[in-house]
Enzyme design. Structure first.
Site, short mmCIF file in Angstrom:
data_model
loop_
_atom_site.label_atom_id
_atom_site.label_comp_id
_atom_site.label_asym_id
_atom_site.label_seq_id
_atom_site.Cartn_x
_atom_site.Cartn_y
_atom_site.Cartn_z
N VAL A 377 0.82 -1.21 0.00
CA VAL A 377 0.00 0.00 0.00
C VAL A 377 0.86 1.26 0.00
O VAL A 377 0.42 2.31 -0.49
CB VAL A 377 -0.98 0.01 1.20
CG1 VAL A 377 -1.93 -1.17 1.13
CG2 VAL A 377 -0.24 0.01 2.53
N ASP A 378 2.08 1.20 0.53
CA ASP A 378 2.95 2.37 0.56
C ASP A 378 3.32 2.81 -0.85
O ASP A 378 3.16 3.98 -1.24
CB ASP A 378 4.20 2.04 1.37
CG ASP A 378 4.81 3.26 2.05
OD1 ASP A 378 4.31 4.37 1.83
OD2 ASP A 378 5.79 3.09 2.80
N ASP A 379 3.84 1.87 -1.65
CA ASP A 379 4.14 2.20 -3.05
C ASP A 379 2.89 2.65 -3.78
O ASP A 379 2.93 3.59 -4.58
CB ASP A 379 4.71 0.97 -3.75
CG ASP A 379 6.20 0.81 -3.51
OD1 ASP A 379 6.99 1.35 -4.30
OD2 ASP A 379 6.57 0.15 -2.52
N ARG A 454 0.81 7.46 4.89
CA ARG A 454 0.86 7.53 3.42
C ARG A 454 -0.53 7.26 2.83
O ARG A 454 -0.96 7.90 1.87
CB ARG A 454 1.86 6.52 2.86
CG ARG A 454 2.41 6.94 1.53
CD ARG A 454 3.62 7.86 1.67
NE ARG A 454 4.71 7.18 2.31
CZ ARG A 454 5.41 7.68 3.33
NH1 ARG A 454 5.13 8.87 3.80
NH2 ARG A 454 6.41 7.00 3.86
#
Length: 644
Positions: A377-379, A454
Site C-alpha cells: 500500500v505504501d508504493d 501515506r
C-alpha cells in the site's frame, strides 16, 4: 544572494536527476544493505559448488573490507555497533574468497567476535547457514517441520499469519530443514576459530531481548516436543508437505525477478531446488538462479549484492520531486515515469493478501519491477498521489482508471484498528514473534504509523475527509493515539522518528487537521528542537532500541534534513528560522554533480536487524524540499496542497 543559490541548487539537482532517467521512463537507484547479503551471495555459490568467479569475488572482497567497522567487525549500518551475525558471515565469505586468517582485518574481526561470545552468539538464520555447511549440529536450530505446509488456517501458526517476507523466506527453508543437505564447499573452508567452544557442542539459541520470557519458554517446550517427535512423522505426509512447498514456491517464482523479489527468499529457493535434486538445467531452478544475478552491482573496483531493487518506489518519489520543481521538462519527465508505471499496476493477480481480504479486487503496485503476489500500500499510495497530481495539472483523465483501482484496494486493506500494514491487513499475531525461530522479531507485518500516514495522505489528496470518509476518520484517530509524548511518530520503513513524523504531518495537513492542533504543534516543536547545529537533521539505527527514551543526536544527512523540512512546511512553518537553516544546510552540502553524498543509512528493512541505504534518497528528497520551499516562499499561500 540566497535566492540565486537556491535557484542554482534546484536547477543543478533537477538536471542531474533528469539525466538518470532510463530510456523507458523509469528511475532506479542502487539499494544497499549490510555485509550479510554480499557475503551470503559468495557463500551460496560455494554451497552450490559453482565455478569460482575470481574476478567478481575479488571485487566483493574489496567491498567487504571497505565497510568493516573500526571495532573490527561489521555493523548493520554505517558507523553502527558490531553485529556478530554479520561479522561471522563477512569473515566466512572473505576466508572463502581467499583472505588469509592472519591478515590484520581478519584477525581484528576474529578477536571482536570471540570477545562477544563467539559465533555461538549468532542469530537463528546464521545458525542455519552454519548447519548447512556442517559446522554446527541441527539441534542448535529451532525445529520448523515441513508439515507446517499442511496446517489448517485456524492453527496458531499458519503461513497466512506471518508477513510476506517471512513466508517467502520460510517456505523453501522448510524443505532445507527437512532434507538437511550439506554444502559442497569445494575449498573445504571452515571457521572453527570463531567459536569459543567446539562447534558441535553448542546448544540452542538463547531468548532474544524483545521476546517475552513466558511465551519464549512455552515455545521452547513445544520445540523440544517437536524435536523428539519429528523422526516419527509419517513419510507420506512429509512428502506431501514437501510437494506443497514446492508448488507454493513454483506459483510465486516470479520469473527473473525471483521469489518475493528479495534475496534471502530467492537464495533459499535455489537451495531448495538443489536439495531436491533438480538439475541446473531445470527451468525453475535456472530462472531462480538467474534472478539472483540481477541483484548484483558491479563497479570498476568493487561489487556487492543488493537485497532487492526499488524501481516503483524510486520512480514514484522522483516524479513527486520533479512535479514540485515544475516546468515543462521536469513535468514531462515525471509523466514519462508515471506512464511507465501504468502497466505495472497489479490488476489480475489475487496475491497472498486475499487471506484476510478475499472479496477485494487487486489494484496495487509492488516495490520491485515485478512481484505480483506482493503489492504494497505504501508504493501504491505514493504512485497514486503523483498520478493524481499530474492529472490535475493537465486536466485530463489519463490515470483515472488506475487511480480508481488503487483507491479501492487501499481502502480494502485498512486494518480493524484504522491503520495500514505494508503488505497485509490485520497481521497482529504478536505471540508468534516469541517462537525460538523468530529471534529477529520481524515475523509479522502489523499496521504502522508511517504506512498509515501515506494511505491517509492519498485519500485526503483525493478529496476524502474525516466528515465524509470513515476510513479517514479512523486513520486520523489511530495517528493521534500513536503520537509519542515527545511529539514524534515511529517510522517503521525509514529512520525513524524523523521519517515517521514527516509522514504523519504531511497526512494530517492533507486531511485538514488544524495546524494549530496540539498534535501538530507538538510535532513541529520536536522537529525544531532536534535540529543539529549545522542546520541539518540526523538519526541512525540505534533509535530502534527496545528501551527508547527519546531522540539521540546523530550526524546530519541530506534525506533526513529534507524530511524534517517537508514536515515543518506541512505545519505551515516555512518562515521559521529552523527551515531557513535547513535549506542553507542542503544548498551548502550539495555536490558538484548536483546530488548529495550520503554514506549513512536512512532506511529500514527490519528494526534492530536489517537496515537499508537507498542511494536515490539523497538525490530526490533534498530537491523536493528545496523546490517546495521556493514555491511556498514565492507564492501567496503558505499551505502545502498535496498529500506529500
Amino acid at each position: 544572494m540566497m535566492d540565486d543559490k537556491l535557484t542554482h541548487s534546484i536547477e543543478s539537482a533537477t538536471e542531474a536527476l533528469l539525466a538518470r532517467q532510463r530510456r523507458d521512463g523509469h528511475w532506479v537507484f542502487e539499494l544497499e544493505a549490510d555485509a550479510t547479503i554480499p557475503a551470503e551471495y559468495v557463500l551460496l555459490r560455494h554451497y552450490l559448488g559453482e565455478p569460482v568467479d575470481a574476478a567478481l569475488e575479488a571485487k566483493i572482497a574489496v567491498y567487504l573490507r571497505r565497510i568493516q567497522g573500526a571495532h573490527g567487525g561489521w555493523p548493520l549500518f554505517a558507523d553502527g555497533d558490531l553485529d556478530v551475525s554479520a561479522t561471522v558471515k563477512a569473515y566466512f565469505a572473505l576466508k572463502m574468497i581467499g583472505d588469509a586468517v592472519d591478515a590484520d582485518h581478519m584477525r581484528r574481526a576474529r578477536e571482536a567476535v570471540l570477545a562477544r561470545g563467539g559465533a555461538a552468539r549468532a542469530n537463528v538464520f546464521t545458525r542455519i547457514m552454519l548447519a548447512l555447511f556442517g559446522f554446527i549440529p541441527w539441534r542448535t536450530v529451532p525445529v520448523m517441520p515441513i508439515e507446517i505446509m499442511l496446517l489448517p488456517k485456524w492453527f496458531p501458526f499458519h503461513l497466512d499469519k506471518i508477513s510476506y517476507w517471512s513466508r517467502t523466506v520460510i517456505v523453501p527453508l522448510l524443505v532445507l530443514m527437512a532434507k538437511k543437505p550439506l554444502a559442497r564447499n569445494g575449498k573445504g573452508v571452515r571457521i572453527d576459530e570463531l567459536f569459543l567452544e567446539p562447534p558441535q557442542t553448542i546448544g540452542p539459541a538463547p531468548k532474544a531481548p524483545q521476546q517475552k520470557a513466558l511465551w519464549f519458554w512455552f515455545f521452547r517446550g513445544v520445540d523440544n516436543v517437536l524435536r523428539a517427535a519429528e523422526p516419527y512423522f509419517p513419510k507420506a505426509s512429509r512428502q506431501r508437505a514437501i510437494d506443497r512447498a514446492v508448488a507454493w514456491v513454483g506459483e510465486r517464482l516470479n520469473g527473473e525477478d525471483g521469489l518475493g523479489a528479495i534475496f534471502p527468499a530467492m537464495a533459499n529457493s535455489v537451495m531448495m531446488f538443489d536439495a531436491l535434486g533438480y538439475p541446473q538445467s531445470d527451468p525453475q531452478r535456472a530462472i531462480a538462479r538467474t534472478s539472483i544475478e540481477k541483484l548484483l552491482v558491479v563497479h570498476e573496483h568493487e561489487a556487492y549484492c543488493q537485497p532487492c531493487v526499488s524501481p516503483i518506489w524510486d520512480t514514484g518519489l522522483v516524479s513527486h520531486a520533479l512535479l514540485e520543481v515544475g516546468g515543462e521538462r521536469p513535468t514531462a519527465a515525471a509523466k514519462r515515469g508515471l506512464d511507465w508505471l501504468i502497466p505495472k499496476q497489479i490488476l489480475d493477480v489475487r496475491g497472498d493478501w486475499i487471506a484476510r481480504r478475499p472479496e477485494l479486487r487487486p489494484g496495487g503496485w509492488a516495490f520491485q519491477y515485478a512481484n505480483a503476489h506482493y503489492p504494497d500500500v505504501d508504493d501504491t499510495a505514493v504512485v497514486a498521489m503523483a498520478m493524481d497530481r499530474i492529472q490535475n495539472l493537465s486536466g485530463g483523465e489519463d490515470y483515472s482508471a488506475s487511480l480508481s483501482r488503487a483507491k479501492e484496494w487501499i481502502l480494502g486493506m485498512q486494518s480493524a484498528n484504522g491503520a495500514w500494514g505494508a503488505f497485509d491487513a490485520d497481521d497482529e499475531f504478536y505471540y508468534l514473534n516469541n517462537i525460538p525461530f523468530a529471534d529477529h522479531g520481524a515475523l509479522l507485518d502489523p499496521p504502522t504509523e508511517d504506512v498509515t500516514a501515506r494511505c491517509l495522505s492519498m485519500l485526503a489528496q483525493f478529496g476524502e475527509t474525516a466528515a465524509n470518509s470513515p476510513a479517514v476518520a479512523r486513520s486520523i484517530d489511530y495517528l493521534r493515539r500513536t503520537q509519542l509524548s515527545e511529539g514524534s511518530w515511529y517510522g517503521r520503513w525509514g529512520m525513524n522518528y524523523i521519517y515517521g513524523t514527516w509522514s504523519v504531518l504531511c497526512a494530517l495537513n492533507a486531511a485538514g487537521v488544524d495546524r494549530a492542533a496540539p498534535e501538530m504543534r507538538k510535532a513541529r516543536d520536536w522537529l525544531i528542537a532536534i535540529q543539529n547545529g549545522d542546520g541539518g537533521w540526523g538519526e541512525d539505527g540505534s533509535s530502534y532500541k527496545l528501551d527508547y527514551k527519546g531522540y539521540e543526536r546523530a550526524p546530519s544527512t541530506a534525506s533526513q534534513t529534507a524530511w524534517a523540512l517537508l514536515g515543518l512546511m506541512a505545519t505551515g512553518d516555512v518562515d521559521h528560522p529552523a527551515v531557513a537553516r535547513g535549506i542553507a544546510y542542503l544548498t551548502a552540502q550539495q555536490g558538484a554533480d548536483g546530488f548529495w553524498n550520503e554514506p549513512r543509512y536512512t532506511a529500514t528493512g527490519f528494526p534492530r536487524v536489517f537496515y537499508l541505504r537507498y542511494h536515490g534518497y539523497a538525490k530526490f528528497f533534498p530537491l523536493w524540499a528545496l523546490a517546495r520551499y521556493r514555491n511556498l516562499k514565492n507564492g501567496n499561500v503558505r499551505a502545502v496542497a498535496f498529500g506529500m
